[in-house]
Design a protein around this motif. Structure first.
Motif, PDB file in Angstrom:
ATOM      1  N   TYR A   1      -1.964  -1.706  12.669  1.00  0.00           N
ATOM      2  CA  TYR A   1      -1.706  -1.692  11.217  1.00  0.00           C
ATOM      3  C   TYR A   1      -0.466  -2.934  11.046  1.00  0.00           C
ATOM      4  O   TYR A   1      -0.081  -2.968   9.812  1.00  0.00           O
ATOM      5  CB  TYR A   1      -1.466  -0.396  10.658  1.00  0.00           C
ATOM      6  CG  TYR A   1      -2.590   0.639  10.942  1.00  0.00           C
ATOM      7  CD1 TYR A   1      -3.605   0.410   9.624  1.00  0.00           C
ATOM      8  CD2 TYR A   1      -2.684   1.716  11.782  1.00  0.00           C
ATOM      9  CE1 TYR A   1      -4.752   1.259  10.031  1.00  0.00           C
ATOM     10  CE2 TYR A   1      -3.722   2.479  11.916  1.00  0.00           C
ATOM     11  CZ  TYR A   1      -4.645   2.272  11.069  1.00  0.00           C
ATOM     12  OH  TYR A   1      -5.841   3.002  10.819  1.00  0.00           O
ATOM     13  N   LYS A   2       0.075  -3.565  11.954  1.00  0.00           N
ATOM     14  CA  LYS A   2       1.334  -4.339  11.797  1.00  0.00           C
ATOM     15  C   LYS A   2       2.246  -3.573  11.123  1.00  0.00           C
ATOM     16  O   LYS A   2       3.256  -4.710  10.387  1.00  0.00           O
ATOM     17  CB  LYS A   2       0.616  -5.635  10.859  1.00  0.00           C
ATOM     18  CG  LYS A   2      -0.682  -6.177  11.361  1.00  0.00           C
ATOM     19  CD  LYS A   2      -0.782  -6.694  13.045  1.00  0.00           C
ATOM     20  CE  LYS A   2      -2.051  -7.215  13.222  1.00  0.00           C
ATOM     21  NZ  LYS A   2      -1.878  -7.520  14.713  1.00  0.00           N
ATOM     22  N   ARG A   3       2.543  -2.655  11.249  1.00  0.00           N
ATOM     23  CA  ARG A   3       3.756  -2.180  10.865  1.00  0.00           C
ATOM     24  C   ARG A   3       4.007  -0.605  11.301  1.00  0.00           C
ATOM     25  O   ARG A   3       2.992   0.019  12.230  1.00  0.00           O
ATOM     26  CB  ARG A   3       3.926  -1.636   9.256  1.00  0.00           C
ATOM     27  CG  ARG A   3       2.302  -0.668   8.817  1.00  0.00           C
ATOM     28  CD  ARG A   3       2.220  -0.592   7.380  1.00  0.00           C
ATOM     29  NE  ARG A   3       1.281   0.342   7.154  1.00  0.00           N
ATOM     30  CZ  ARG A   3       1.357   1.637   7.229  1.00  0.00           C
ATOM     31  NH1 ARG A   3       2.428   2.387   7.723  1.00  0.00           N
ATOM     32  NH2 ARG A   3       0.111   2.580   6.895  1.00  0.00           N
ATOM     33  N   ALA A   4       5.205   0.027  11.342  1.00  0.00           N
ATOM     34  CA  ALA A   4       5.448   1.324  11.931  1.00  0.00           C
ATOM     35  C   ALA A   4       4.916   2.208  11.143  1.00  0.00           C
ATOM     36  O   ALA A   4       4.464   2.178   9.900  1.00  0.00           O
ATOM     37  CB  ALA A   4       6.881   1.424  12.134  1.00  0.00           C
ATOM     38  N   ALA A   5       4.492   3.429  11.830  1.00  0.00           N
ATOM     39  CA  ALA A   5       3.790   4.405  10.936  1.00  0.00           C
ATOM     40  C   ALA A   5       4.968   4.952  10.163  1.00  0.00           C
ATOM     41  O   ALA A   5       5.932   5.242  10.625  1.00  0.00           O
ATOM     42  CB  ALA A   5       3.293   5.577  12.019  1.00  0.00           C
ATOM     43  N   ASP A   6       4.507   5.440   9.147  1.00  0.00           N
ATOM     44  CA  ASP A   6       5.303   6.221   8.146  1.00  0.00           C
ATOM     45  C   ASP A   6       5.095   7.710   8.464  1.00  0.00           C
ATOM     46  O   ASP A   6       4.092   8.447   8.093  1.00  0.00           O
ATOM     47  CB  ASP A   6       5.118   5.940   6.711  1.00  0.00           C
ATOM     48  CG  ASP A   6       5.832   6.392   5.522  1.00  0.00           C
ATOM     49  OD1 ASP A   6       6.513   7.660   6.120  1.00  0.00           O
ATOM     50  OD2 ASP A   6       5.739   6.354   4.518  1.00  0.00           O
ATOM     51  N   LEU A   7       5.872   8.441   9.026  1.00  0.00           N
ATOM     52  CA  LEU A   7       5.782   9.906   9.318  1.00  0.00           C
ATOM     53  C   LEU A   7       5.701  10.728   7.966  1.00  0.00           C
ATOM     54  O   LEU A   7       5.241  11.967   8.066  1.00  0.00           O
ATOM     55  CB  LEU A   7       6.737  10.509  10.092  1.00  0.00           C
ATOM     56  CG  LEU A   7       6.996   9.578  11.637  1.00  0.00           C
ATOM     57  CD1 LEU A   7       7.712  10.357  12.584  1.00  0.00           C
ATOM     58  CD2 LEU A   7       5.191   9.816  12.089  1.00  0.00           C
ATOM     59  N   ASN A   8       5.931  10.522   6.861  1.00  0.00           N
ATOM     60  CA  ASN A   8       5.955  10.838   5.577  1.00  0.00           C
ATOM     61  C   ASN A   8       4.458  10.738   4.736  1.00  0.00           C
ATOM     62  O   ASN A   8       4.450  11.208   3.878  1.00  0.00           O
ATOM     63  CB  ASN A   8       7.008  10.694   4.653  1.00  0.00           C
ATOM     64  CG  ASN A   8       8.379  11.042   5.123  1.00  0.00           C
ATOM     65  OD1 ASN A   8       8.422  12.243   5.410  1.00  0.00           O
ATOM     66  ND2 ASN A   8       9.243  10.284   4.908  1.00  0.00           N
TER      67      ASN A   8
END
Length: 203
Positions: free
Chosen positions: A137-144
């Motif tokens: 996804y070319k980004r860090a996962a948003d845990l929210n």
């Protein structure tokens, strides 16, 4: 007749074992396999109880439990085919570094087969999932973000969707190939396909 199901140690591992299974129904004296859930057993508490009974039953299969689960399944995993149930065992071993051997282990494996998170978390599998998420996804996962969390859970544990979407999985395989420049062959790769297809996470 007989058939063979391959169960592998980990993503990309060449260390696979071939489970030779007899396609004829096994002779079971005791105990009797758990019965399929009734219409009244659709609530979460009752389904959890059914899965716990199935986990206890799997222990009675002794040294044959892996091949039994792959070939015949349990009442709550009958909707999966043998390849999907083998994928559950491969994903369990990738996440936890071993095959299920105890009732708790089997309960977790059966939960994965039912598209549910295992009771036991695997920090190692989740750390790996976060690395792969960033690649996809070319980004860090948003845990929210529930969709991001869903993708991580698919990547980490190979949760099996209750309803398969062949078109979504084919599109996910194309996305995988565009990201990794190879076809999805390993256990982890196939889990990533599930995450892309069913989590709805976006770049």
């Amino acid at each position: 007749g007989s058939s063979a199901i391959t169960v592998c140690d980990a993503a990309g591992s060449a260390n696979c074992s071939i489970l030779n299974v007899n396609n004829t129904a096994p002779t079971i004296a005791t105990p009797t396999p758990p019965t399929a859930p009734t219409a009244a057993a659709n609530n979460d508490d009752e389904k959890t109880a059914n899965m716990a009974k199935e986990a206890d039953f799997m222990l009675t299969r002794g040294s044959k439990m892996l091949s039994y689960f792959t070939t015949y399944g349990t009442p709550t995993t009958k909707n999966l085919n043998s390849a999907n149930r083998a994928a559950v065992l491969n994903s369990y071993k990738l996440a936890f570094g071993k095959n299920p051997t105890t009732a708790d282990n089997w309960h977790d494996a059966i939960k994965i087969a039912n598209g549910q998170l295992p009771d036991t978390a695997s920090p190692k599998a989740m750390a790996s999932a976060k690395v792969e998420f960033k690649k996809v996804y070319k980004r860090a996962a948003d845990l929210n973000n529930p969709k991001d969390v869903a993708a991580l859970n698919f990547f980490a544990y190979g949760l099996q969707p209750m309803v398969r979407d062949a078109k979504a999985e084919a599109a996910a395989a194309k996305t995988f190939k565009s990201v990794y420049a190879h076809n999805p062959v390993s256990v982890l790769a196939k889990n990533i396909i599930l995450g892309i297809a069913y989590s709805k996470a976006k770049r």
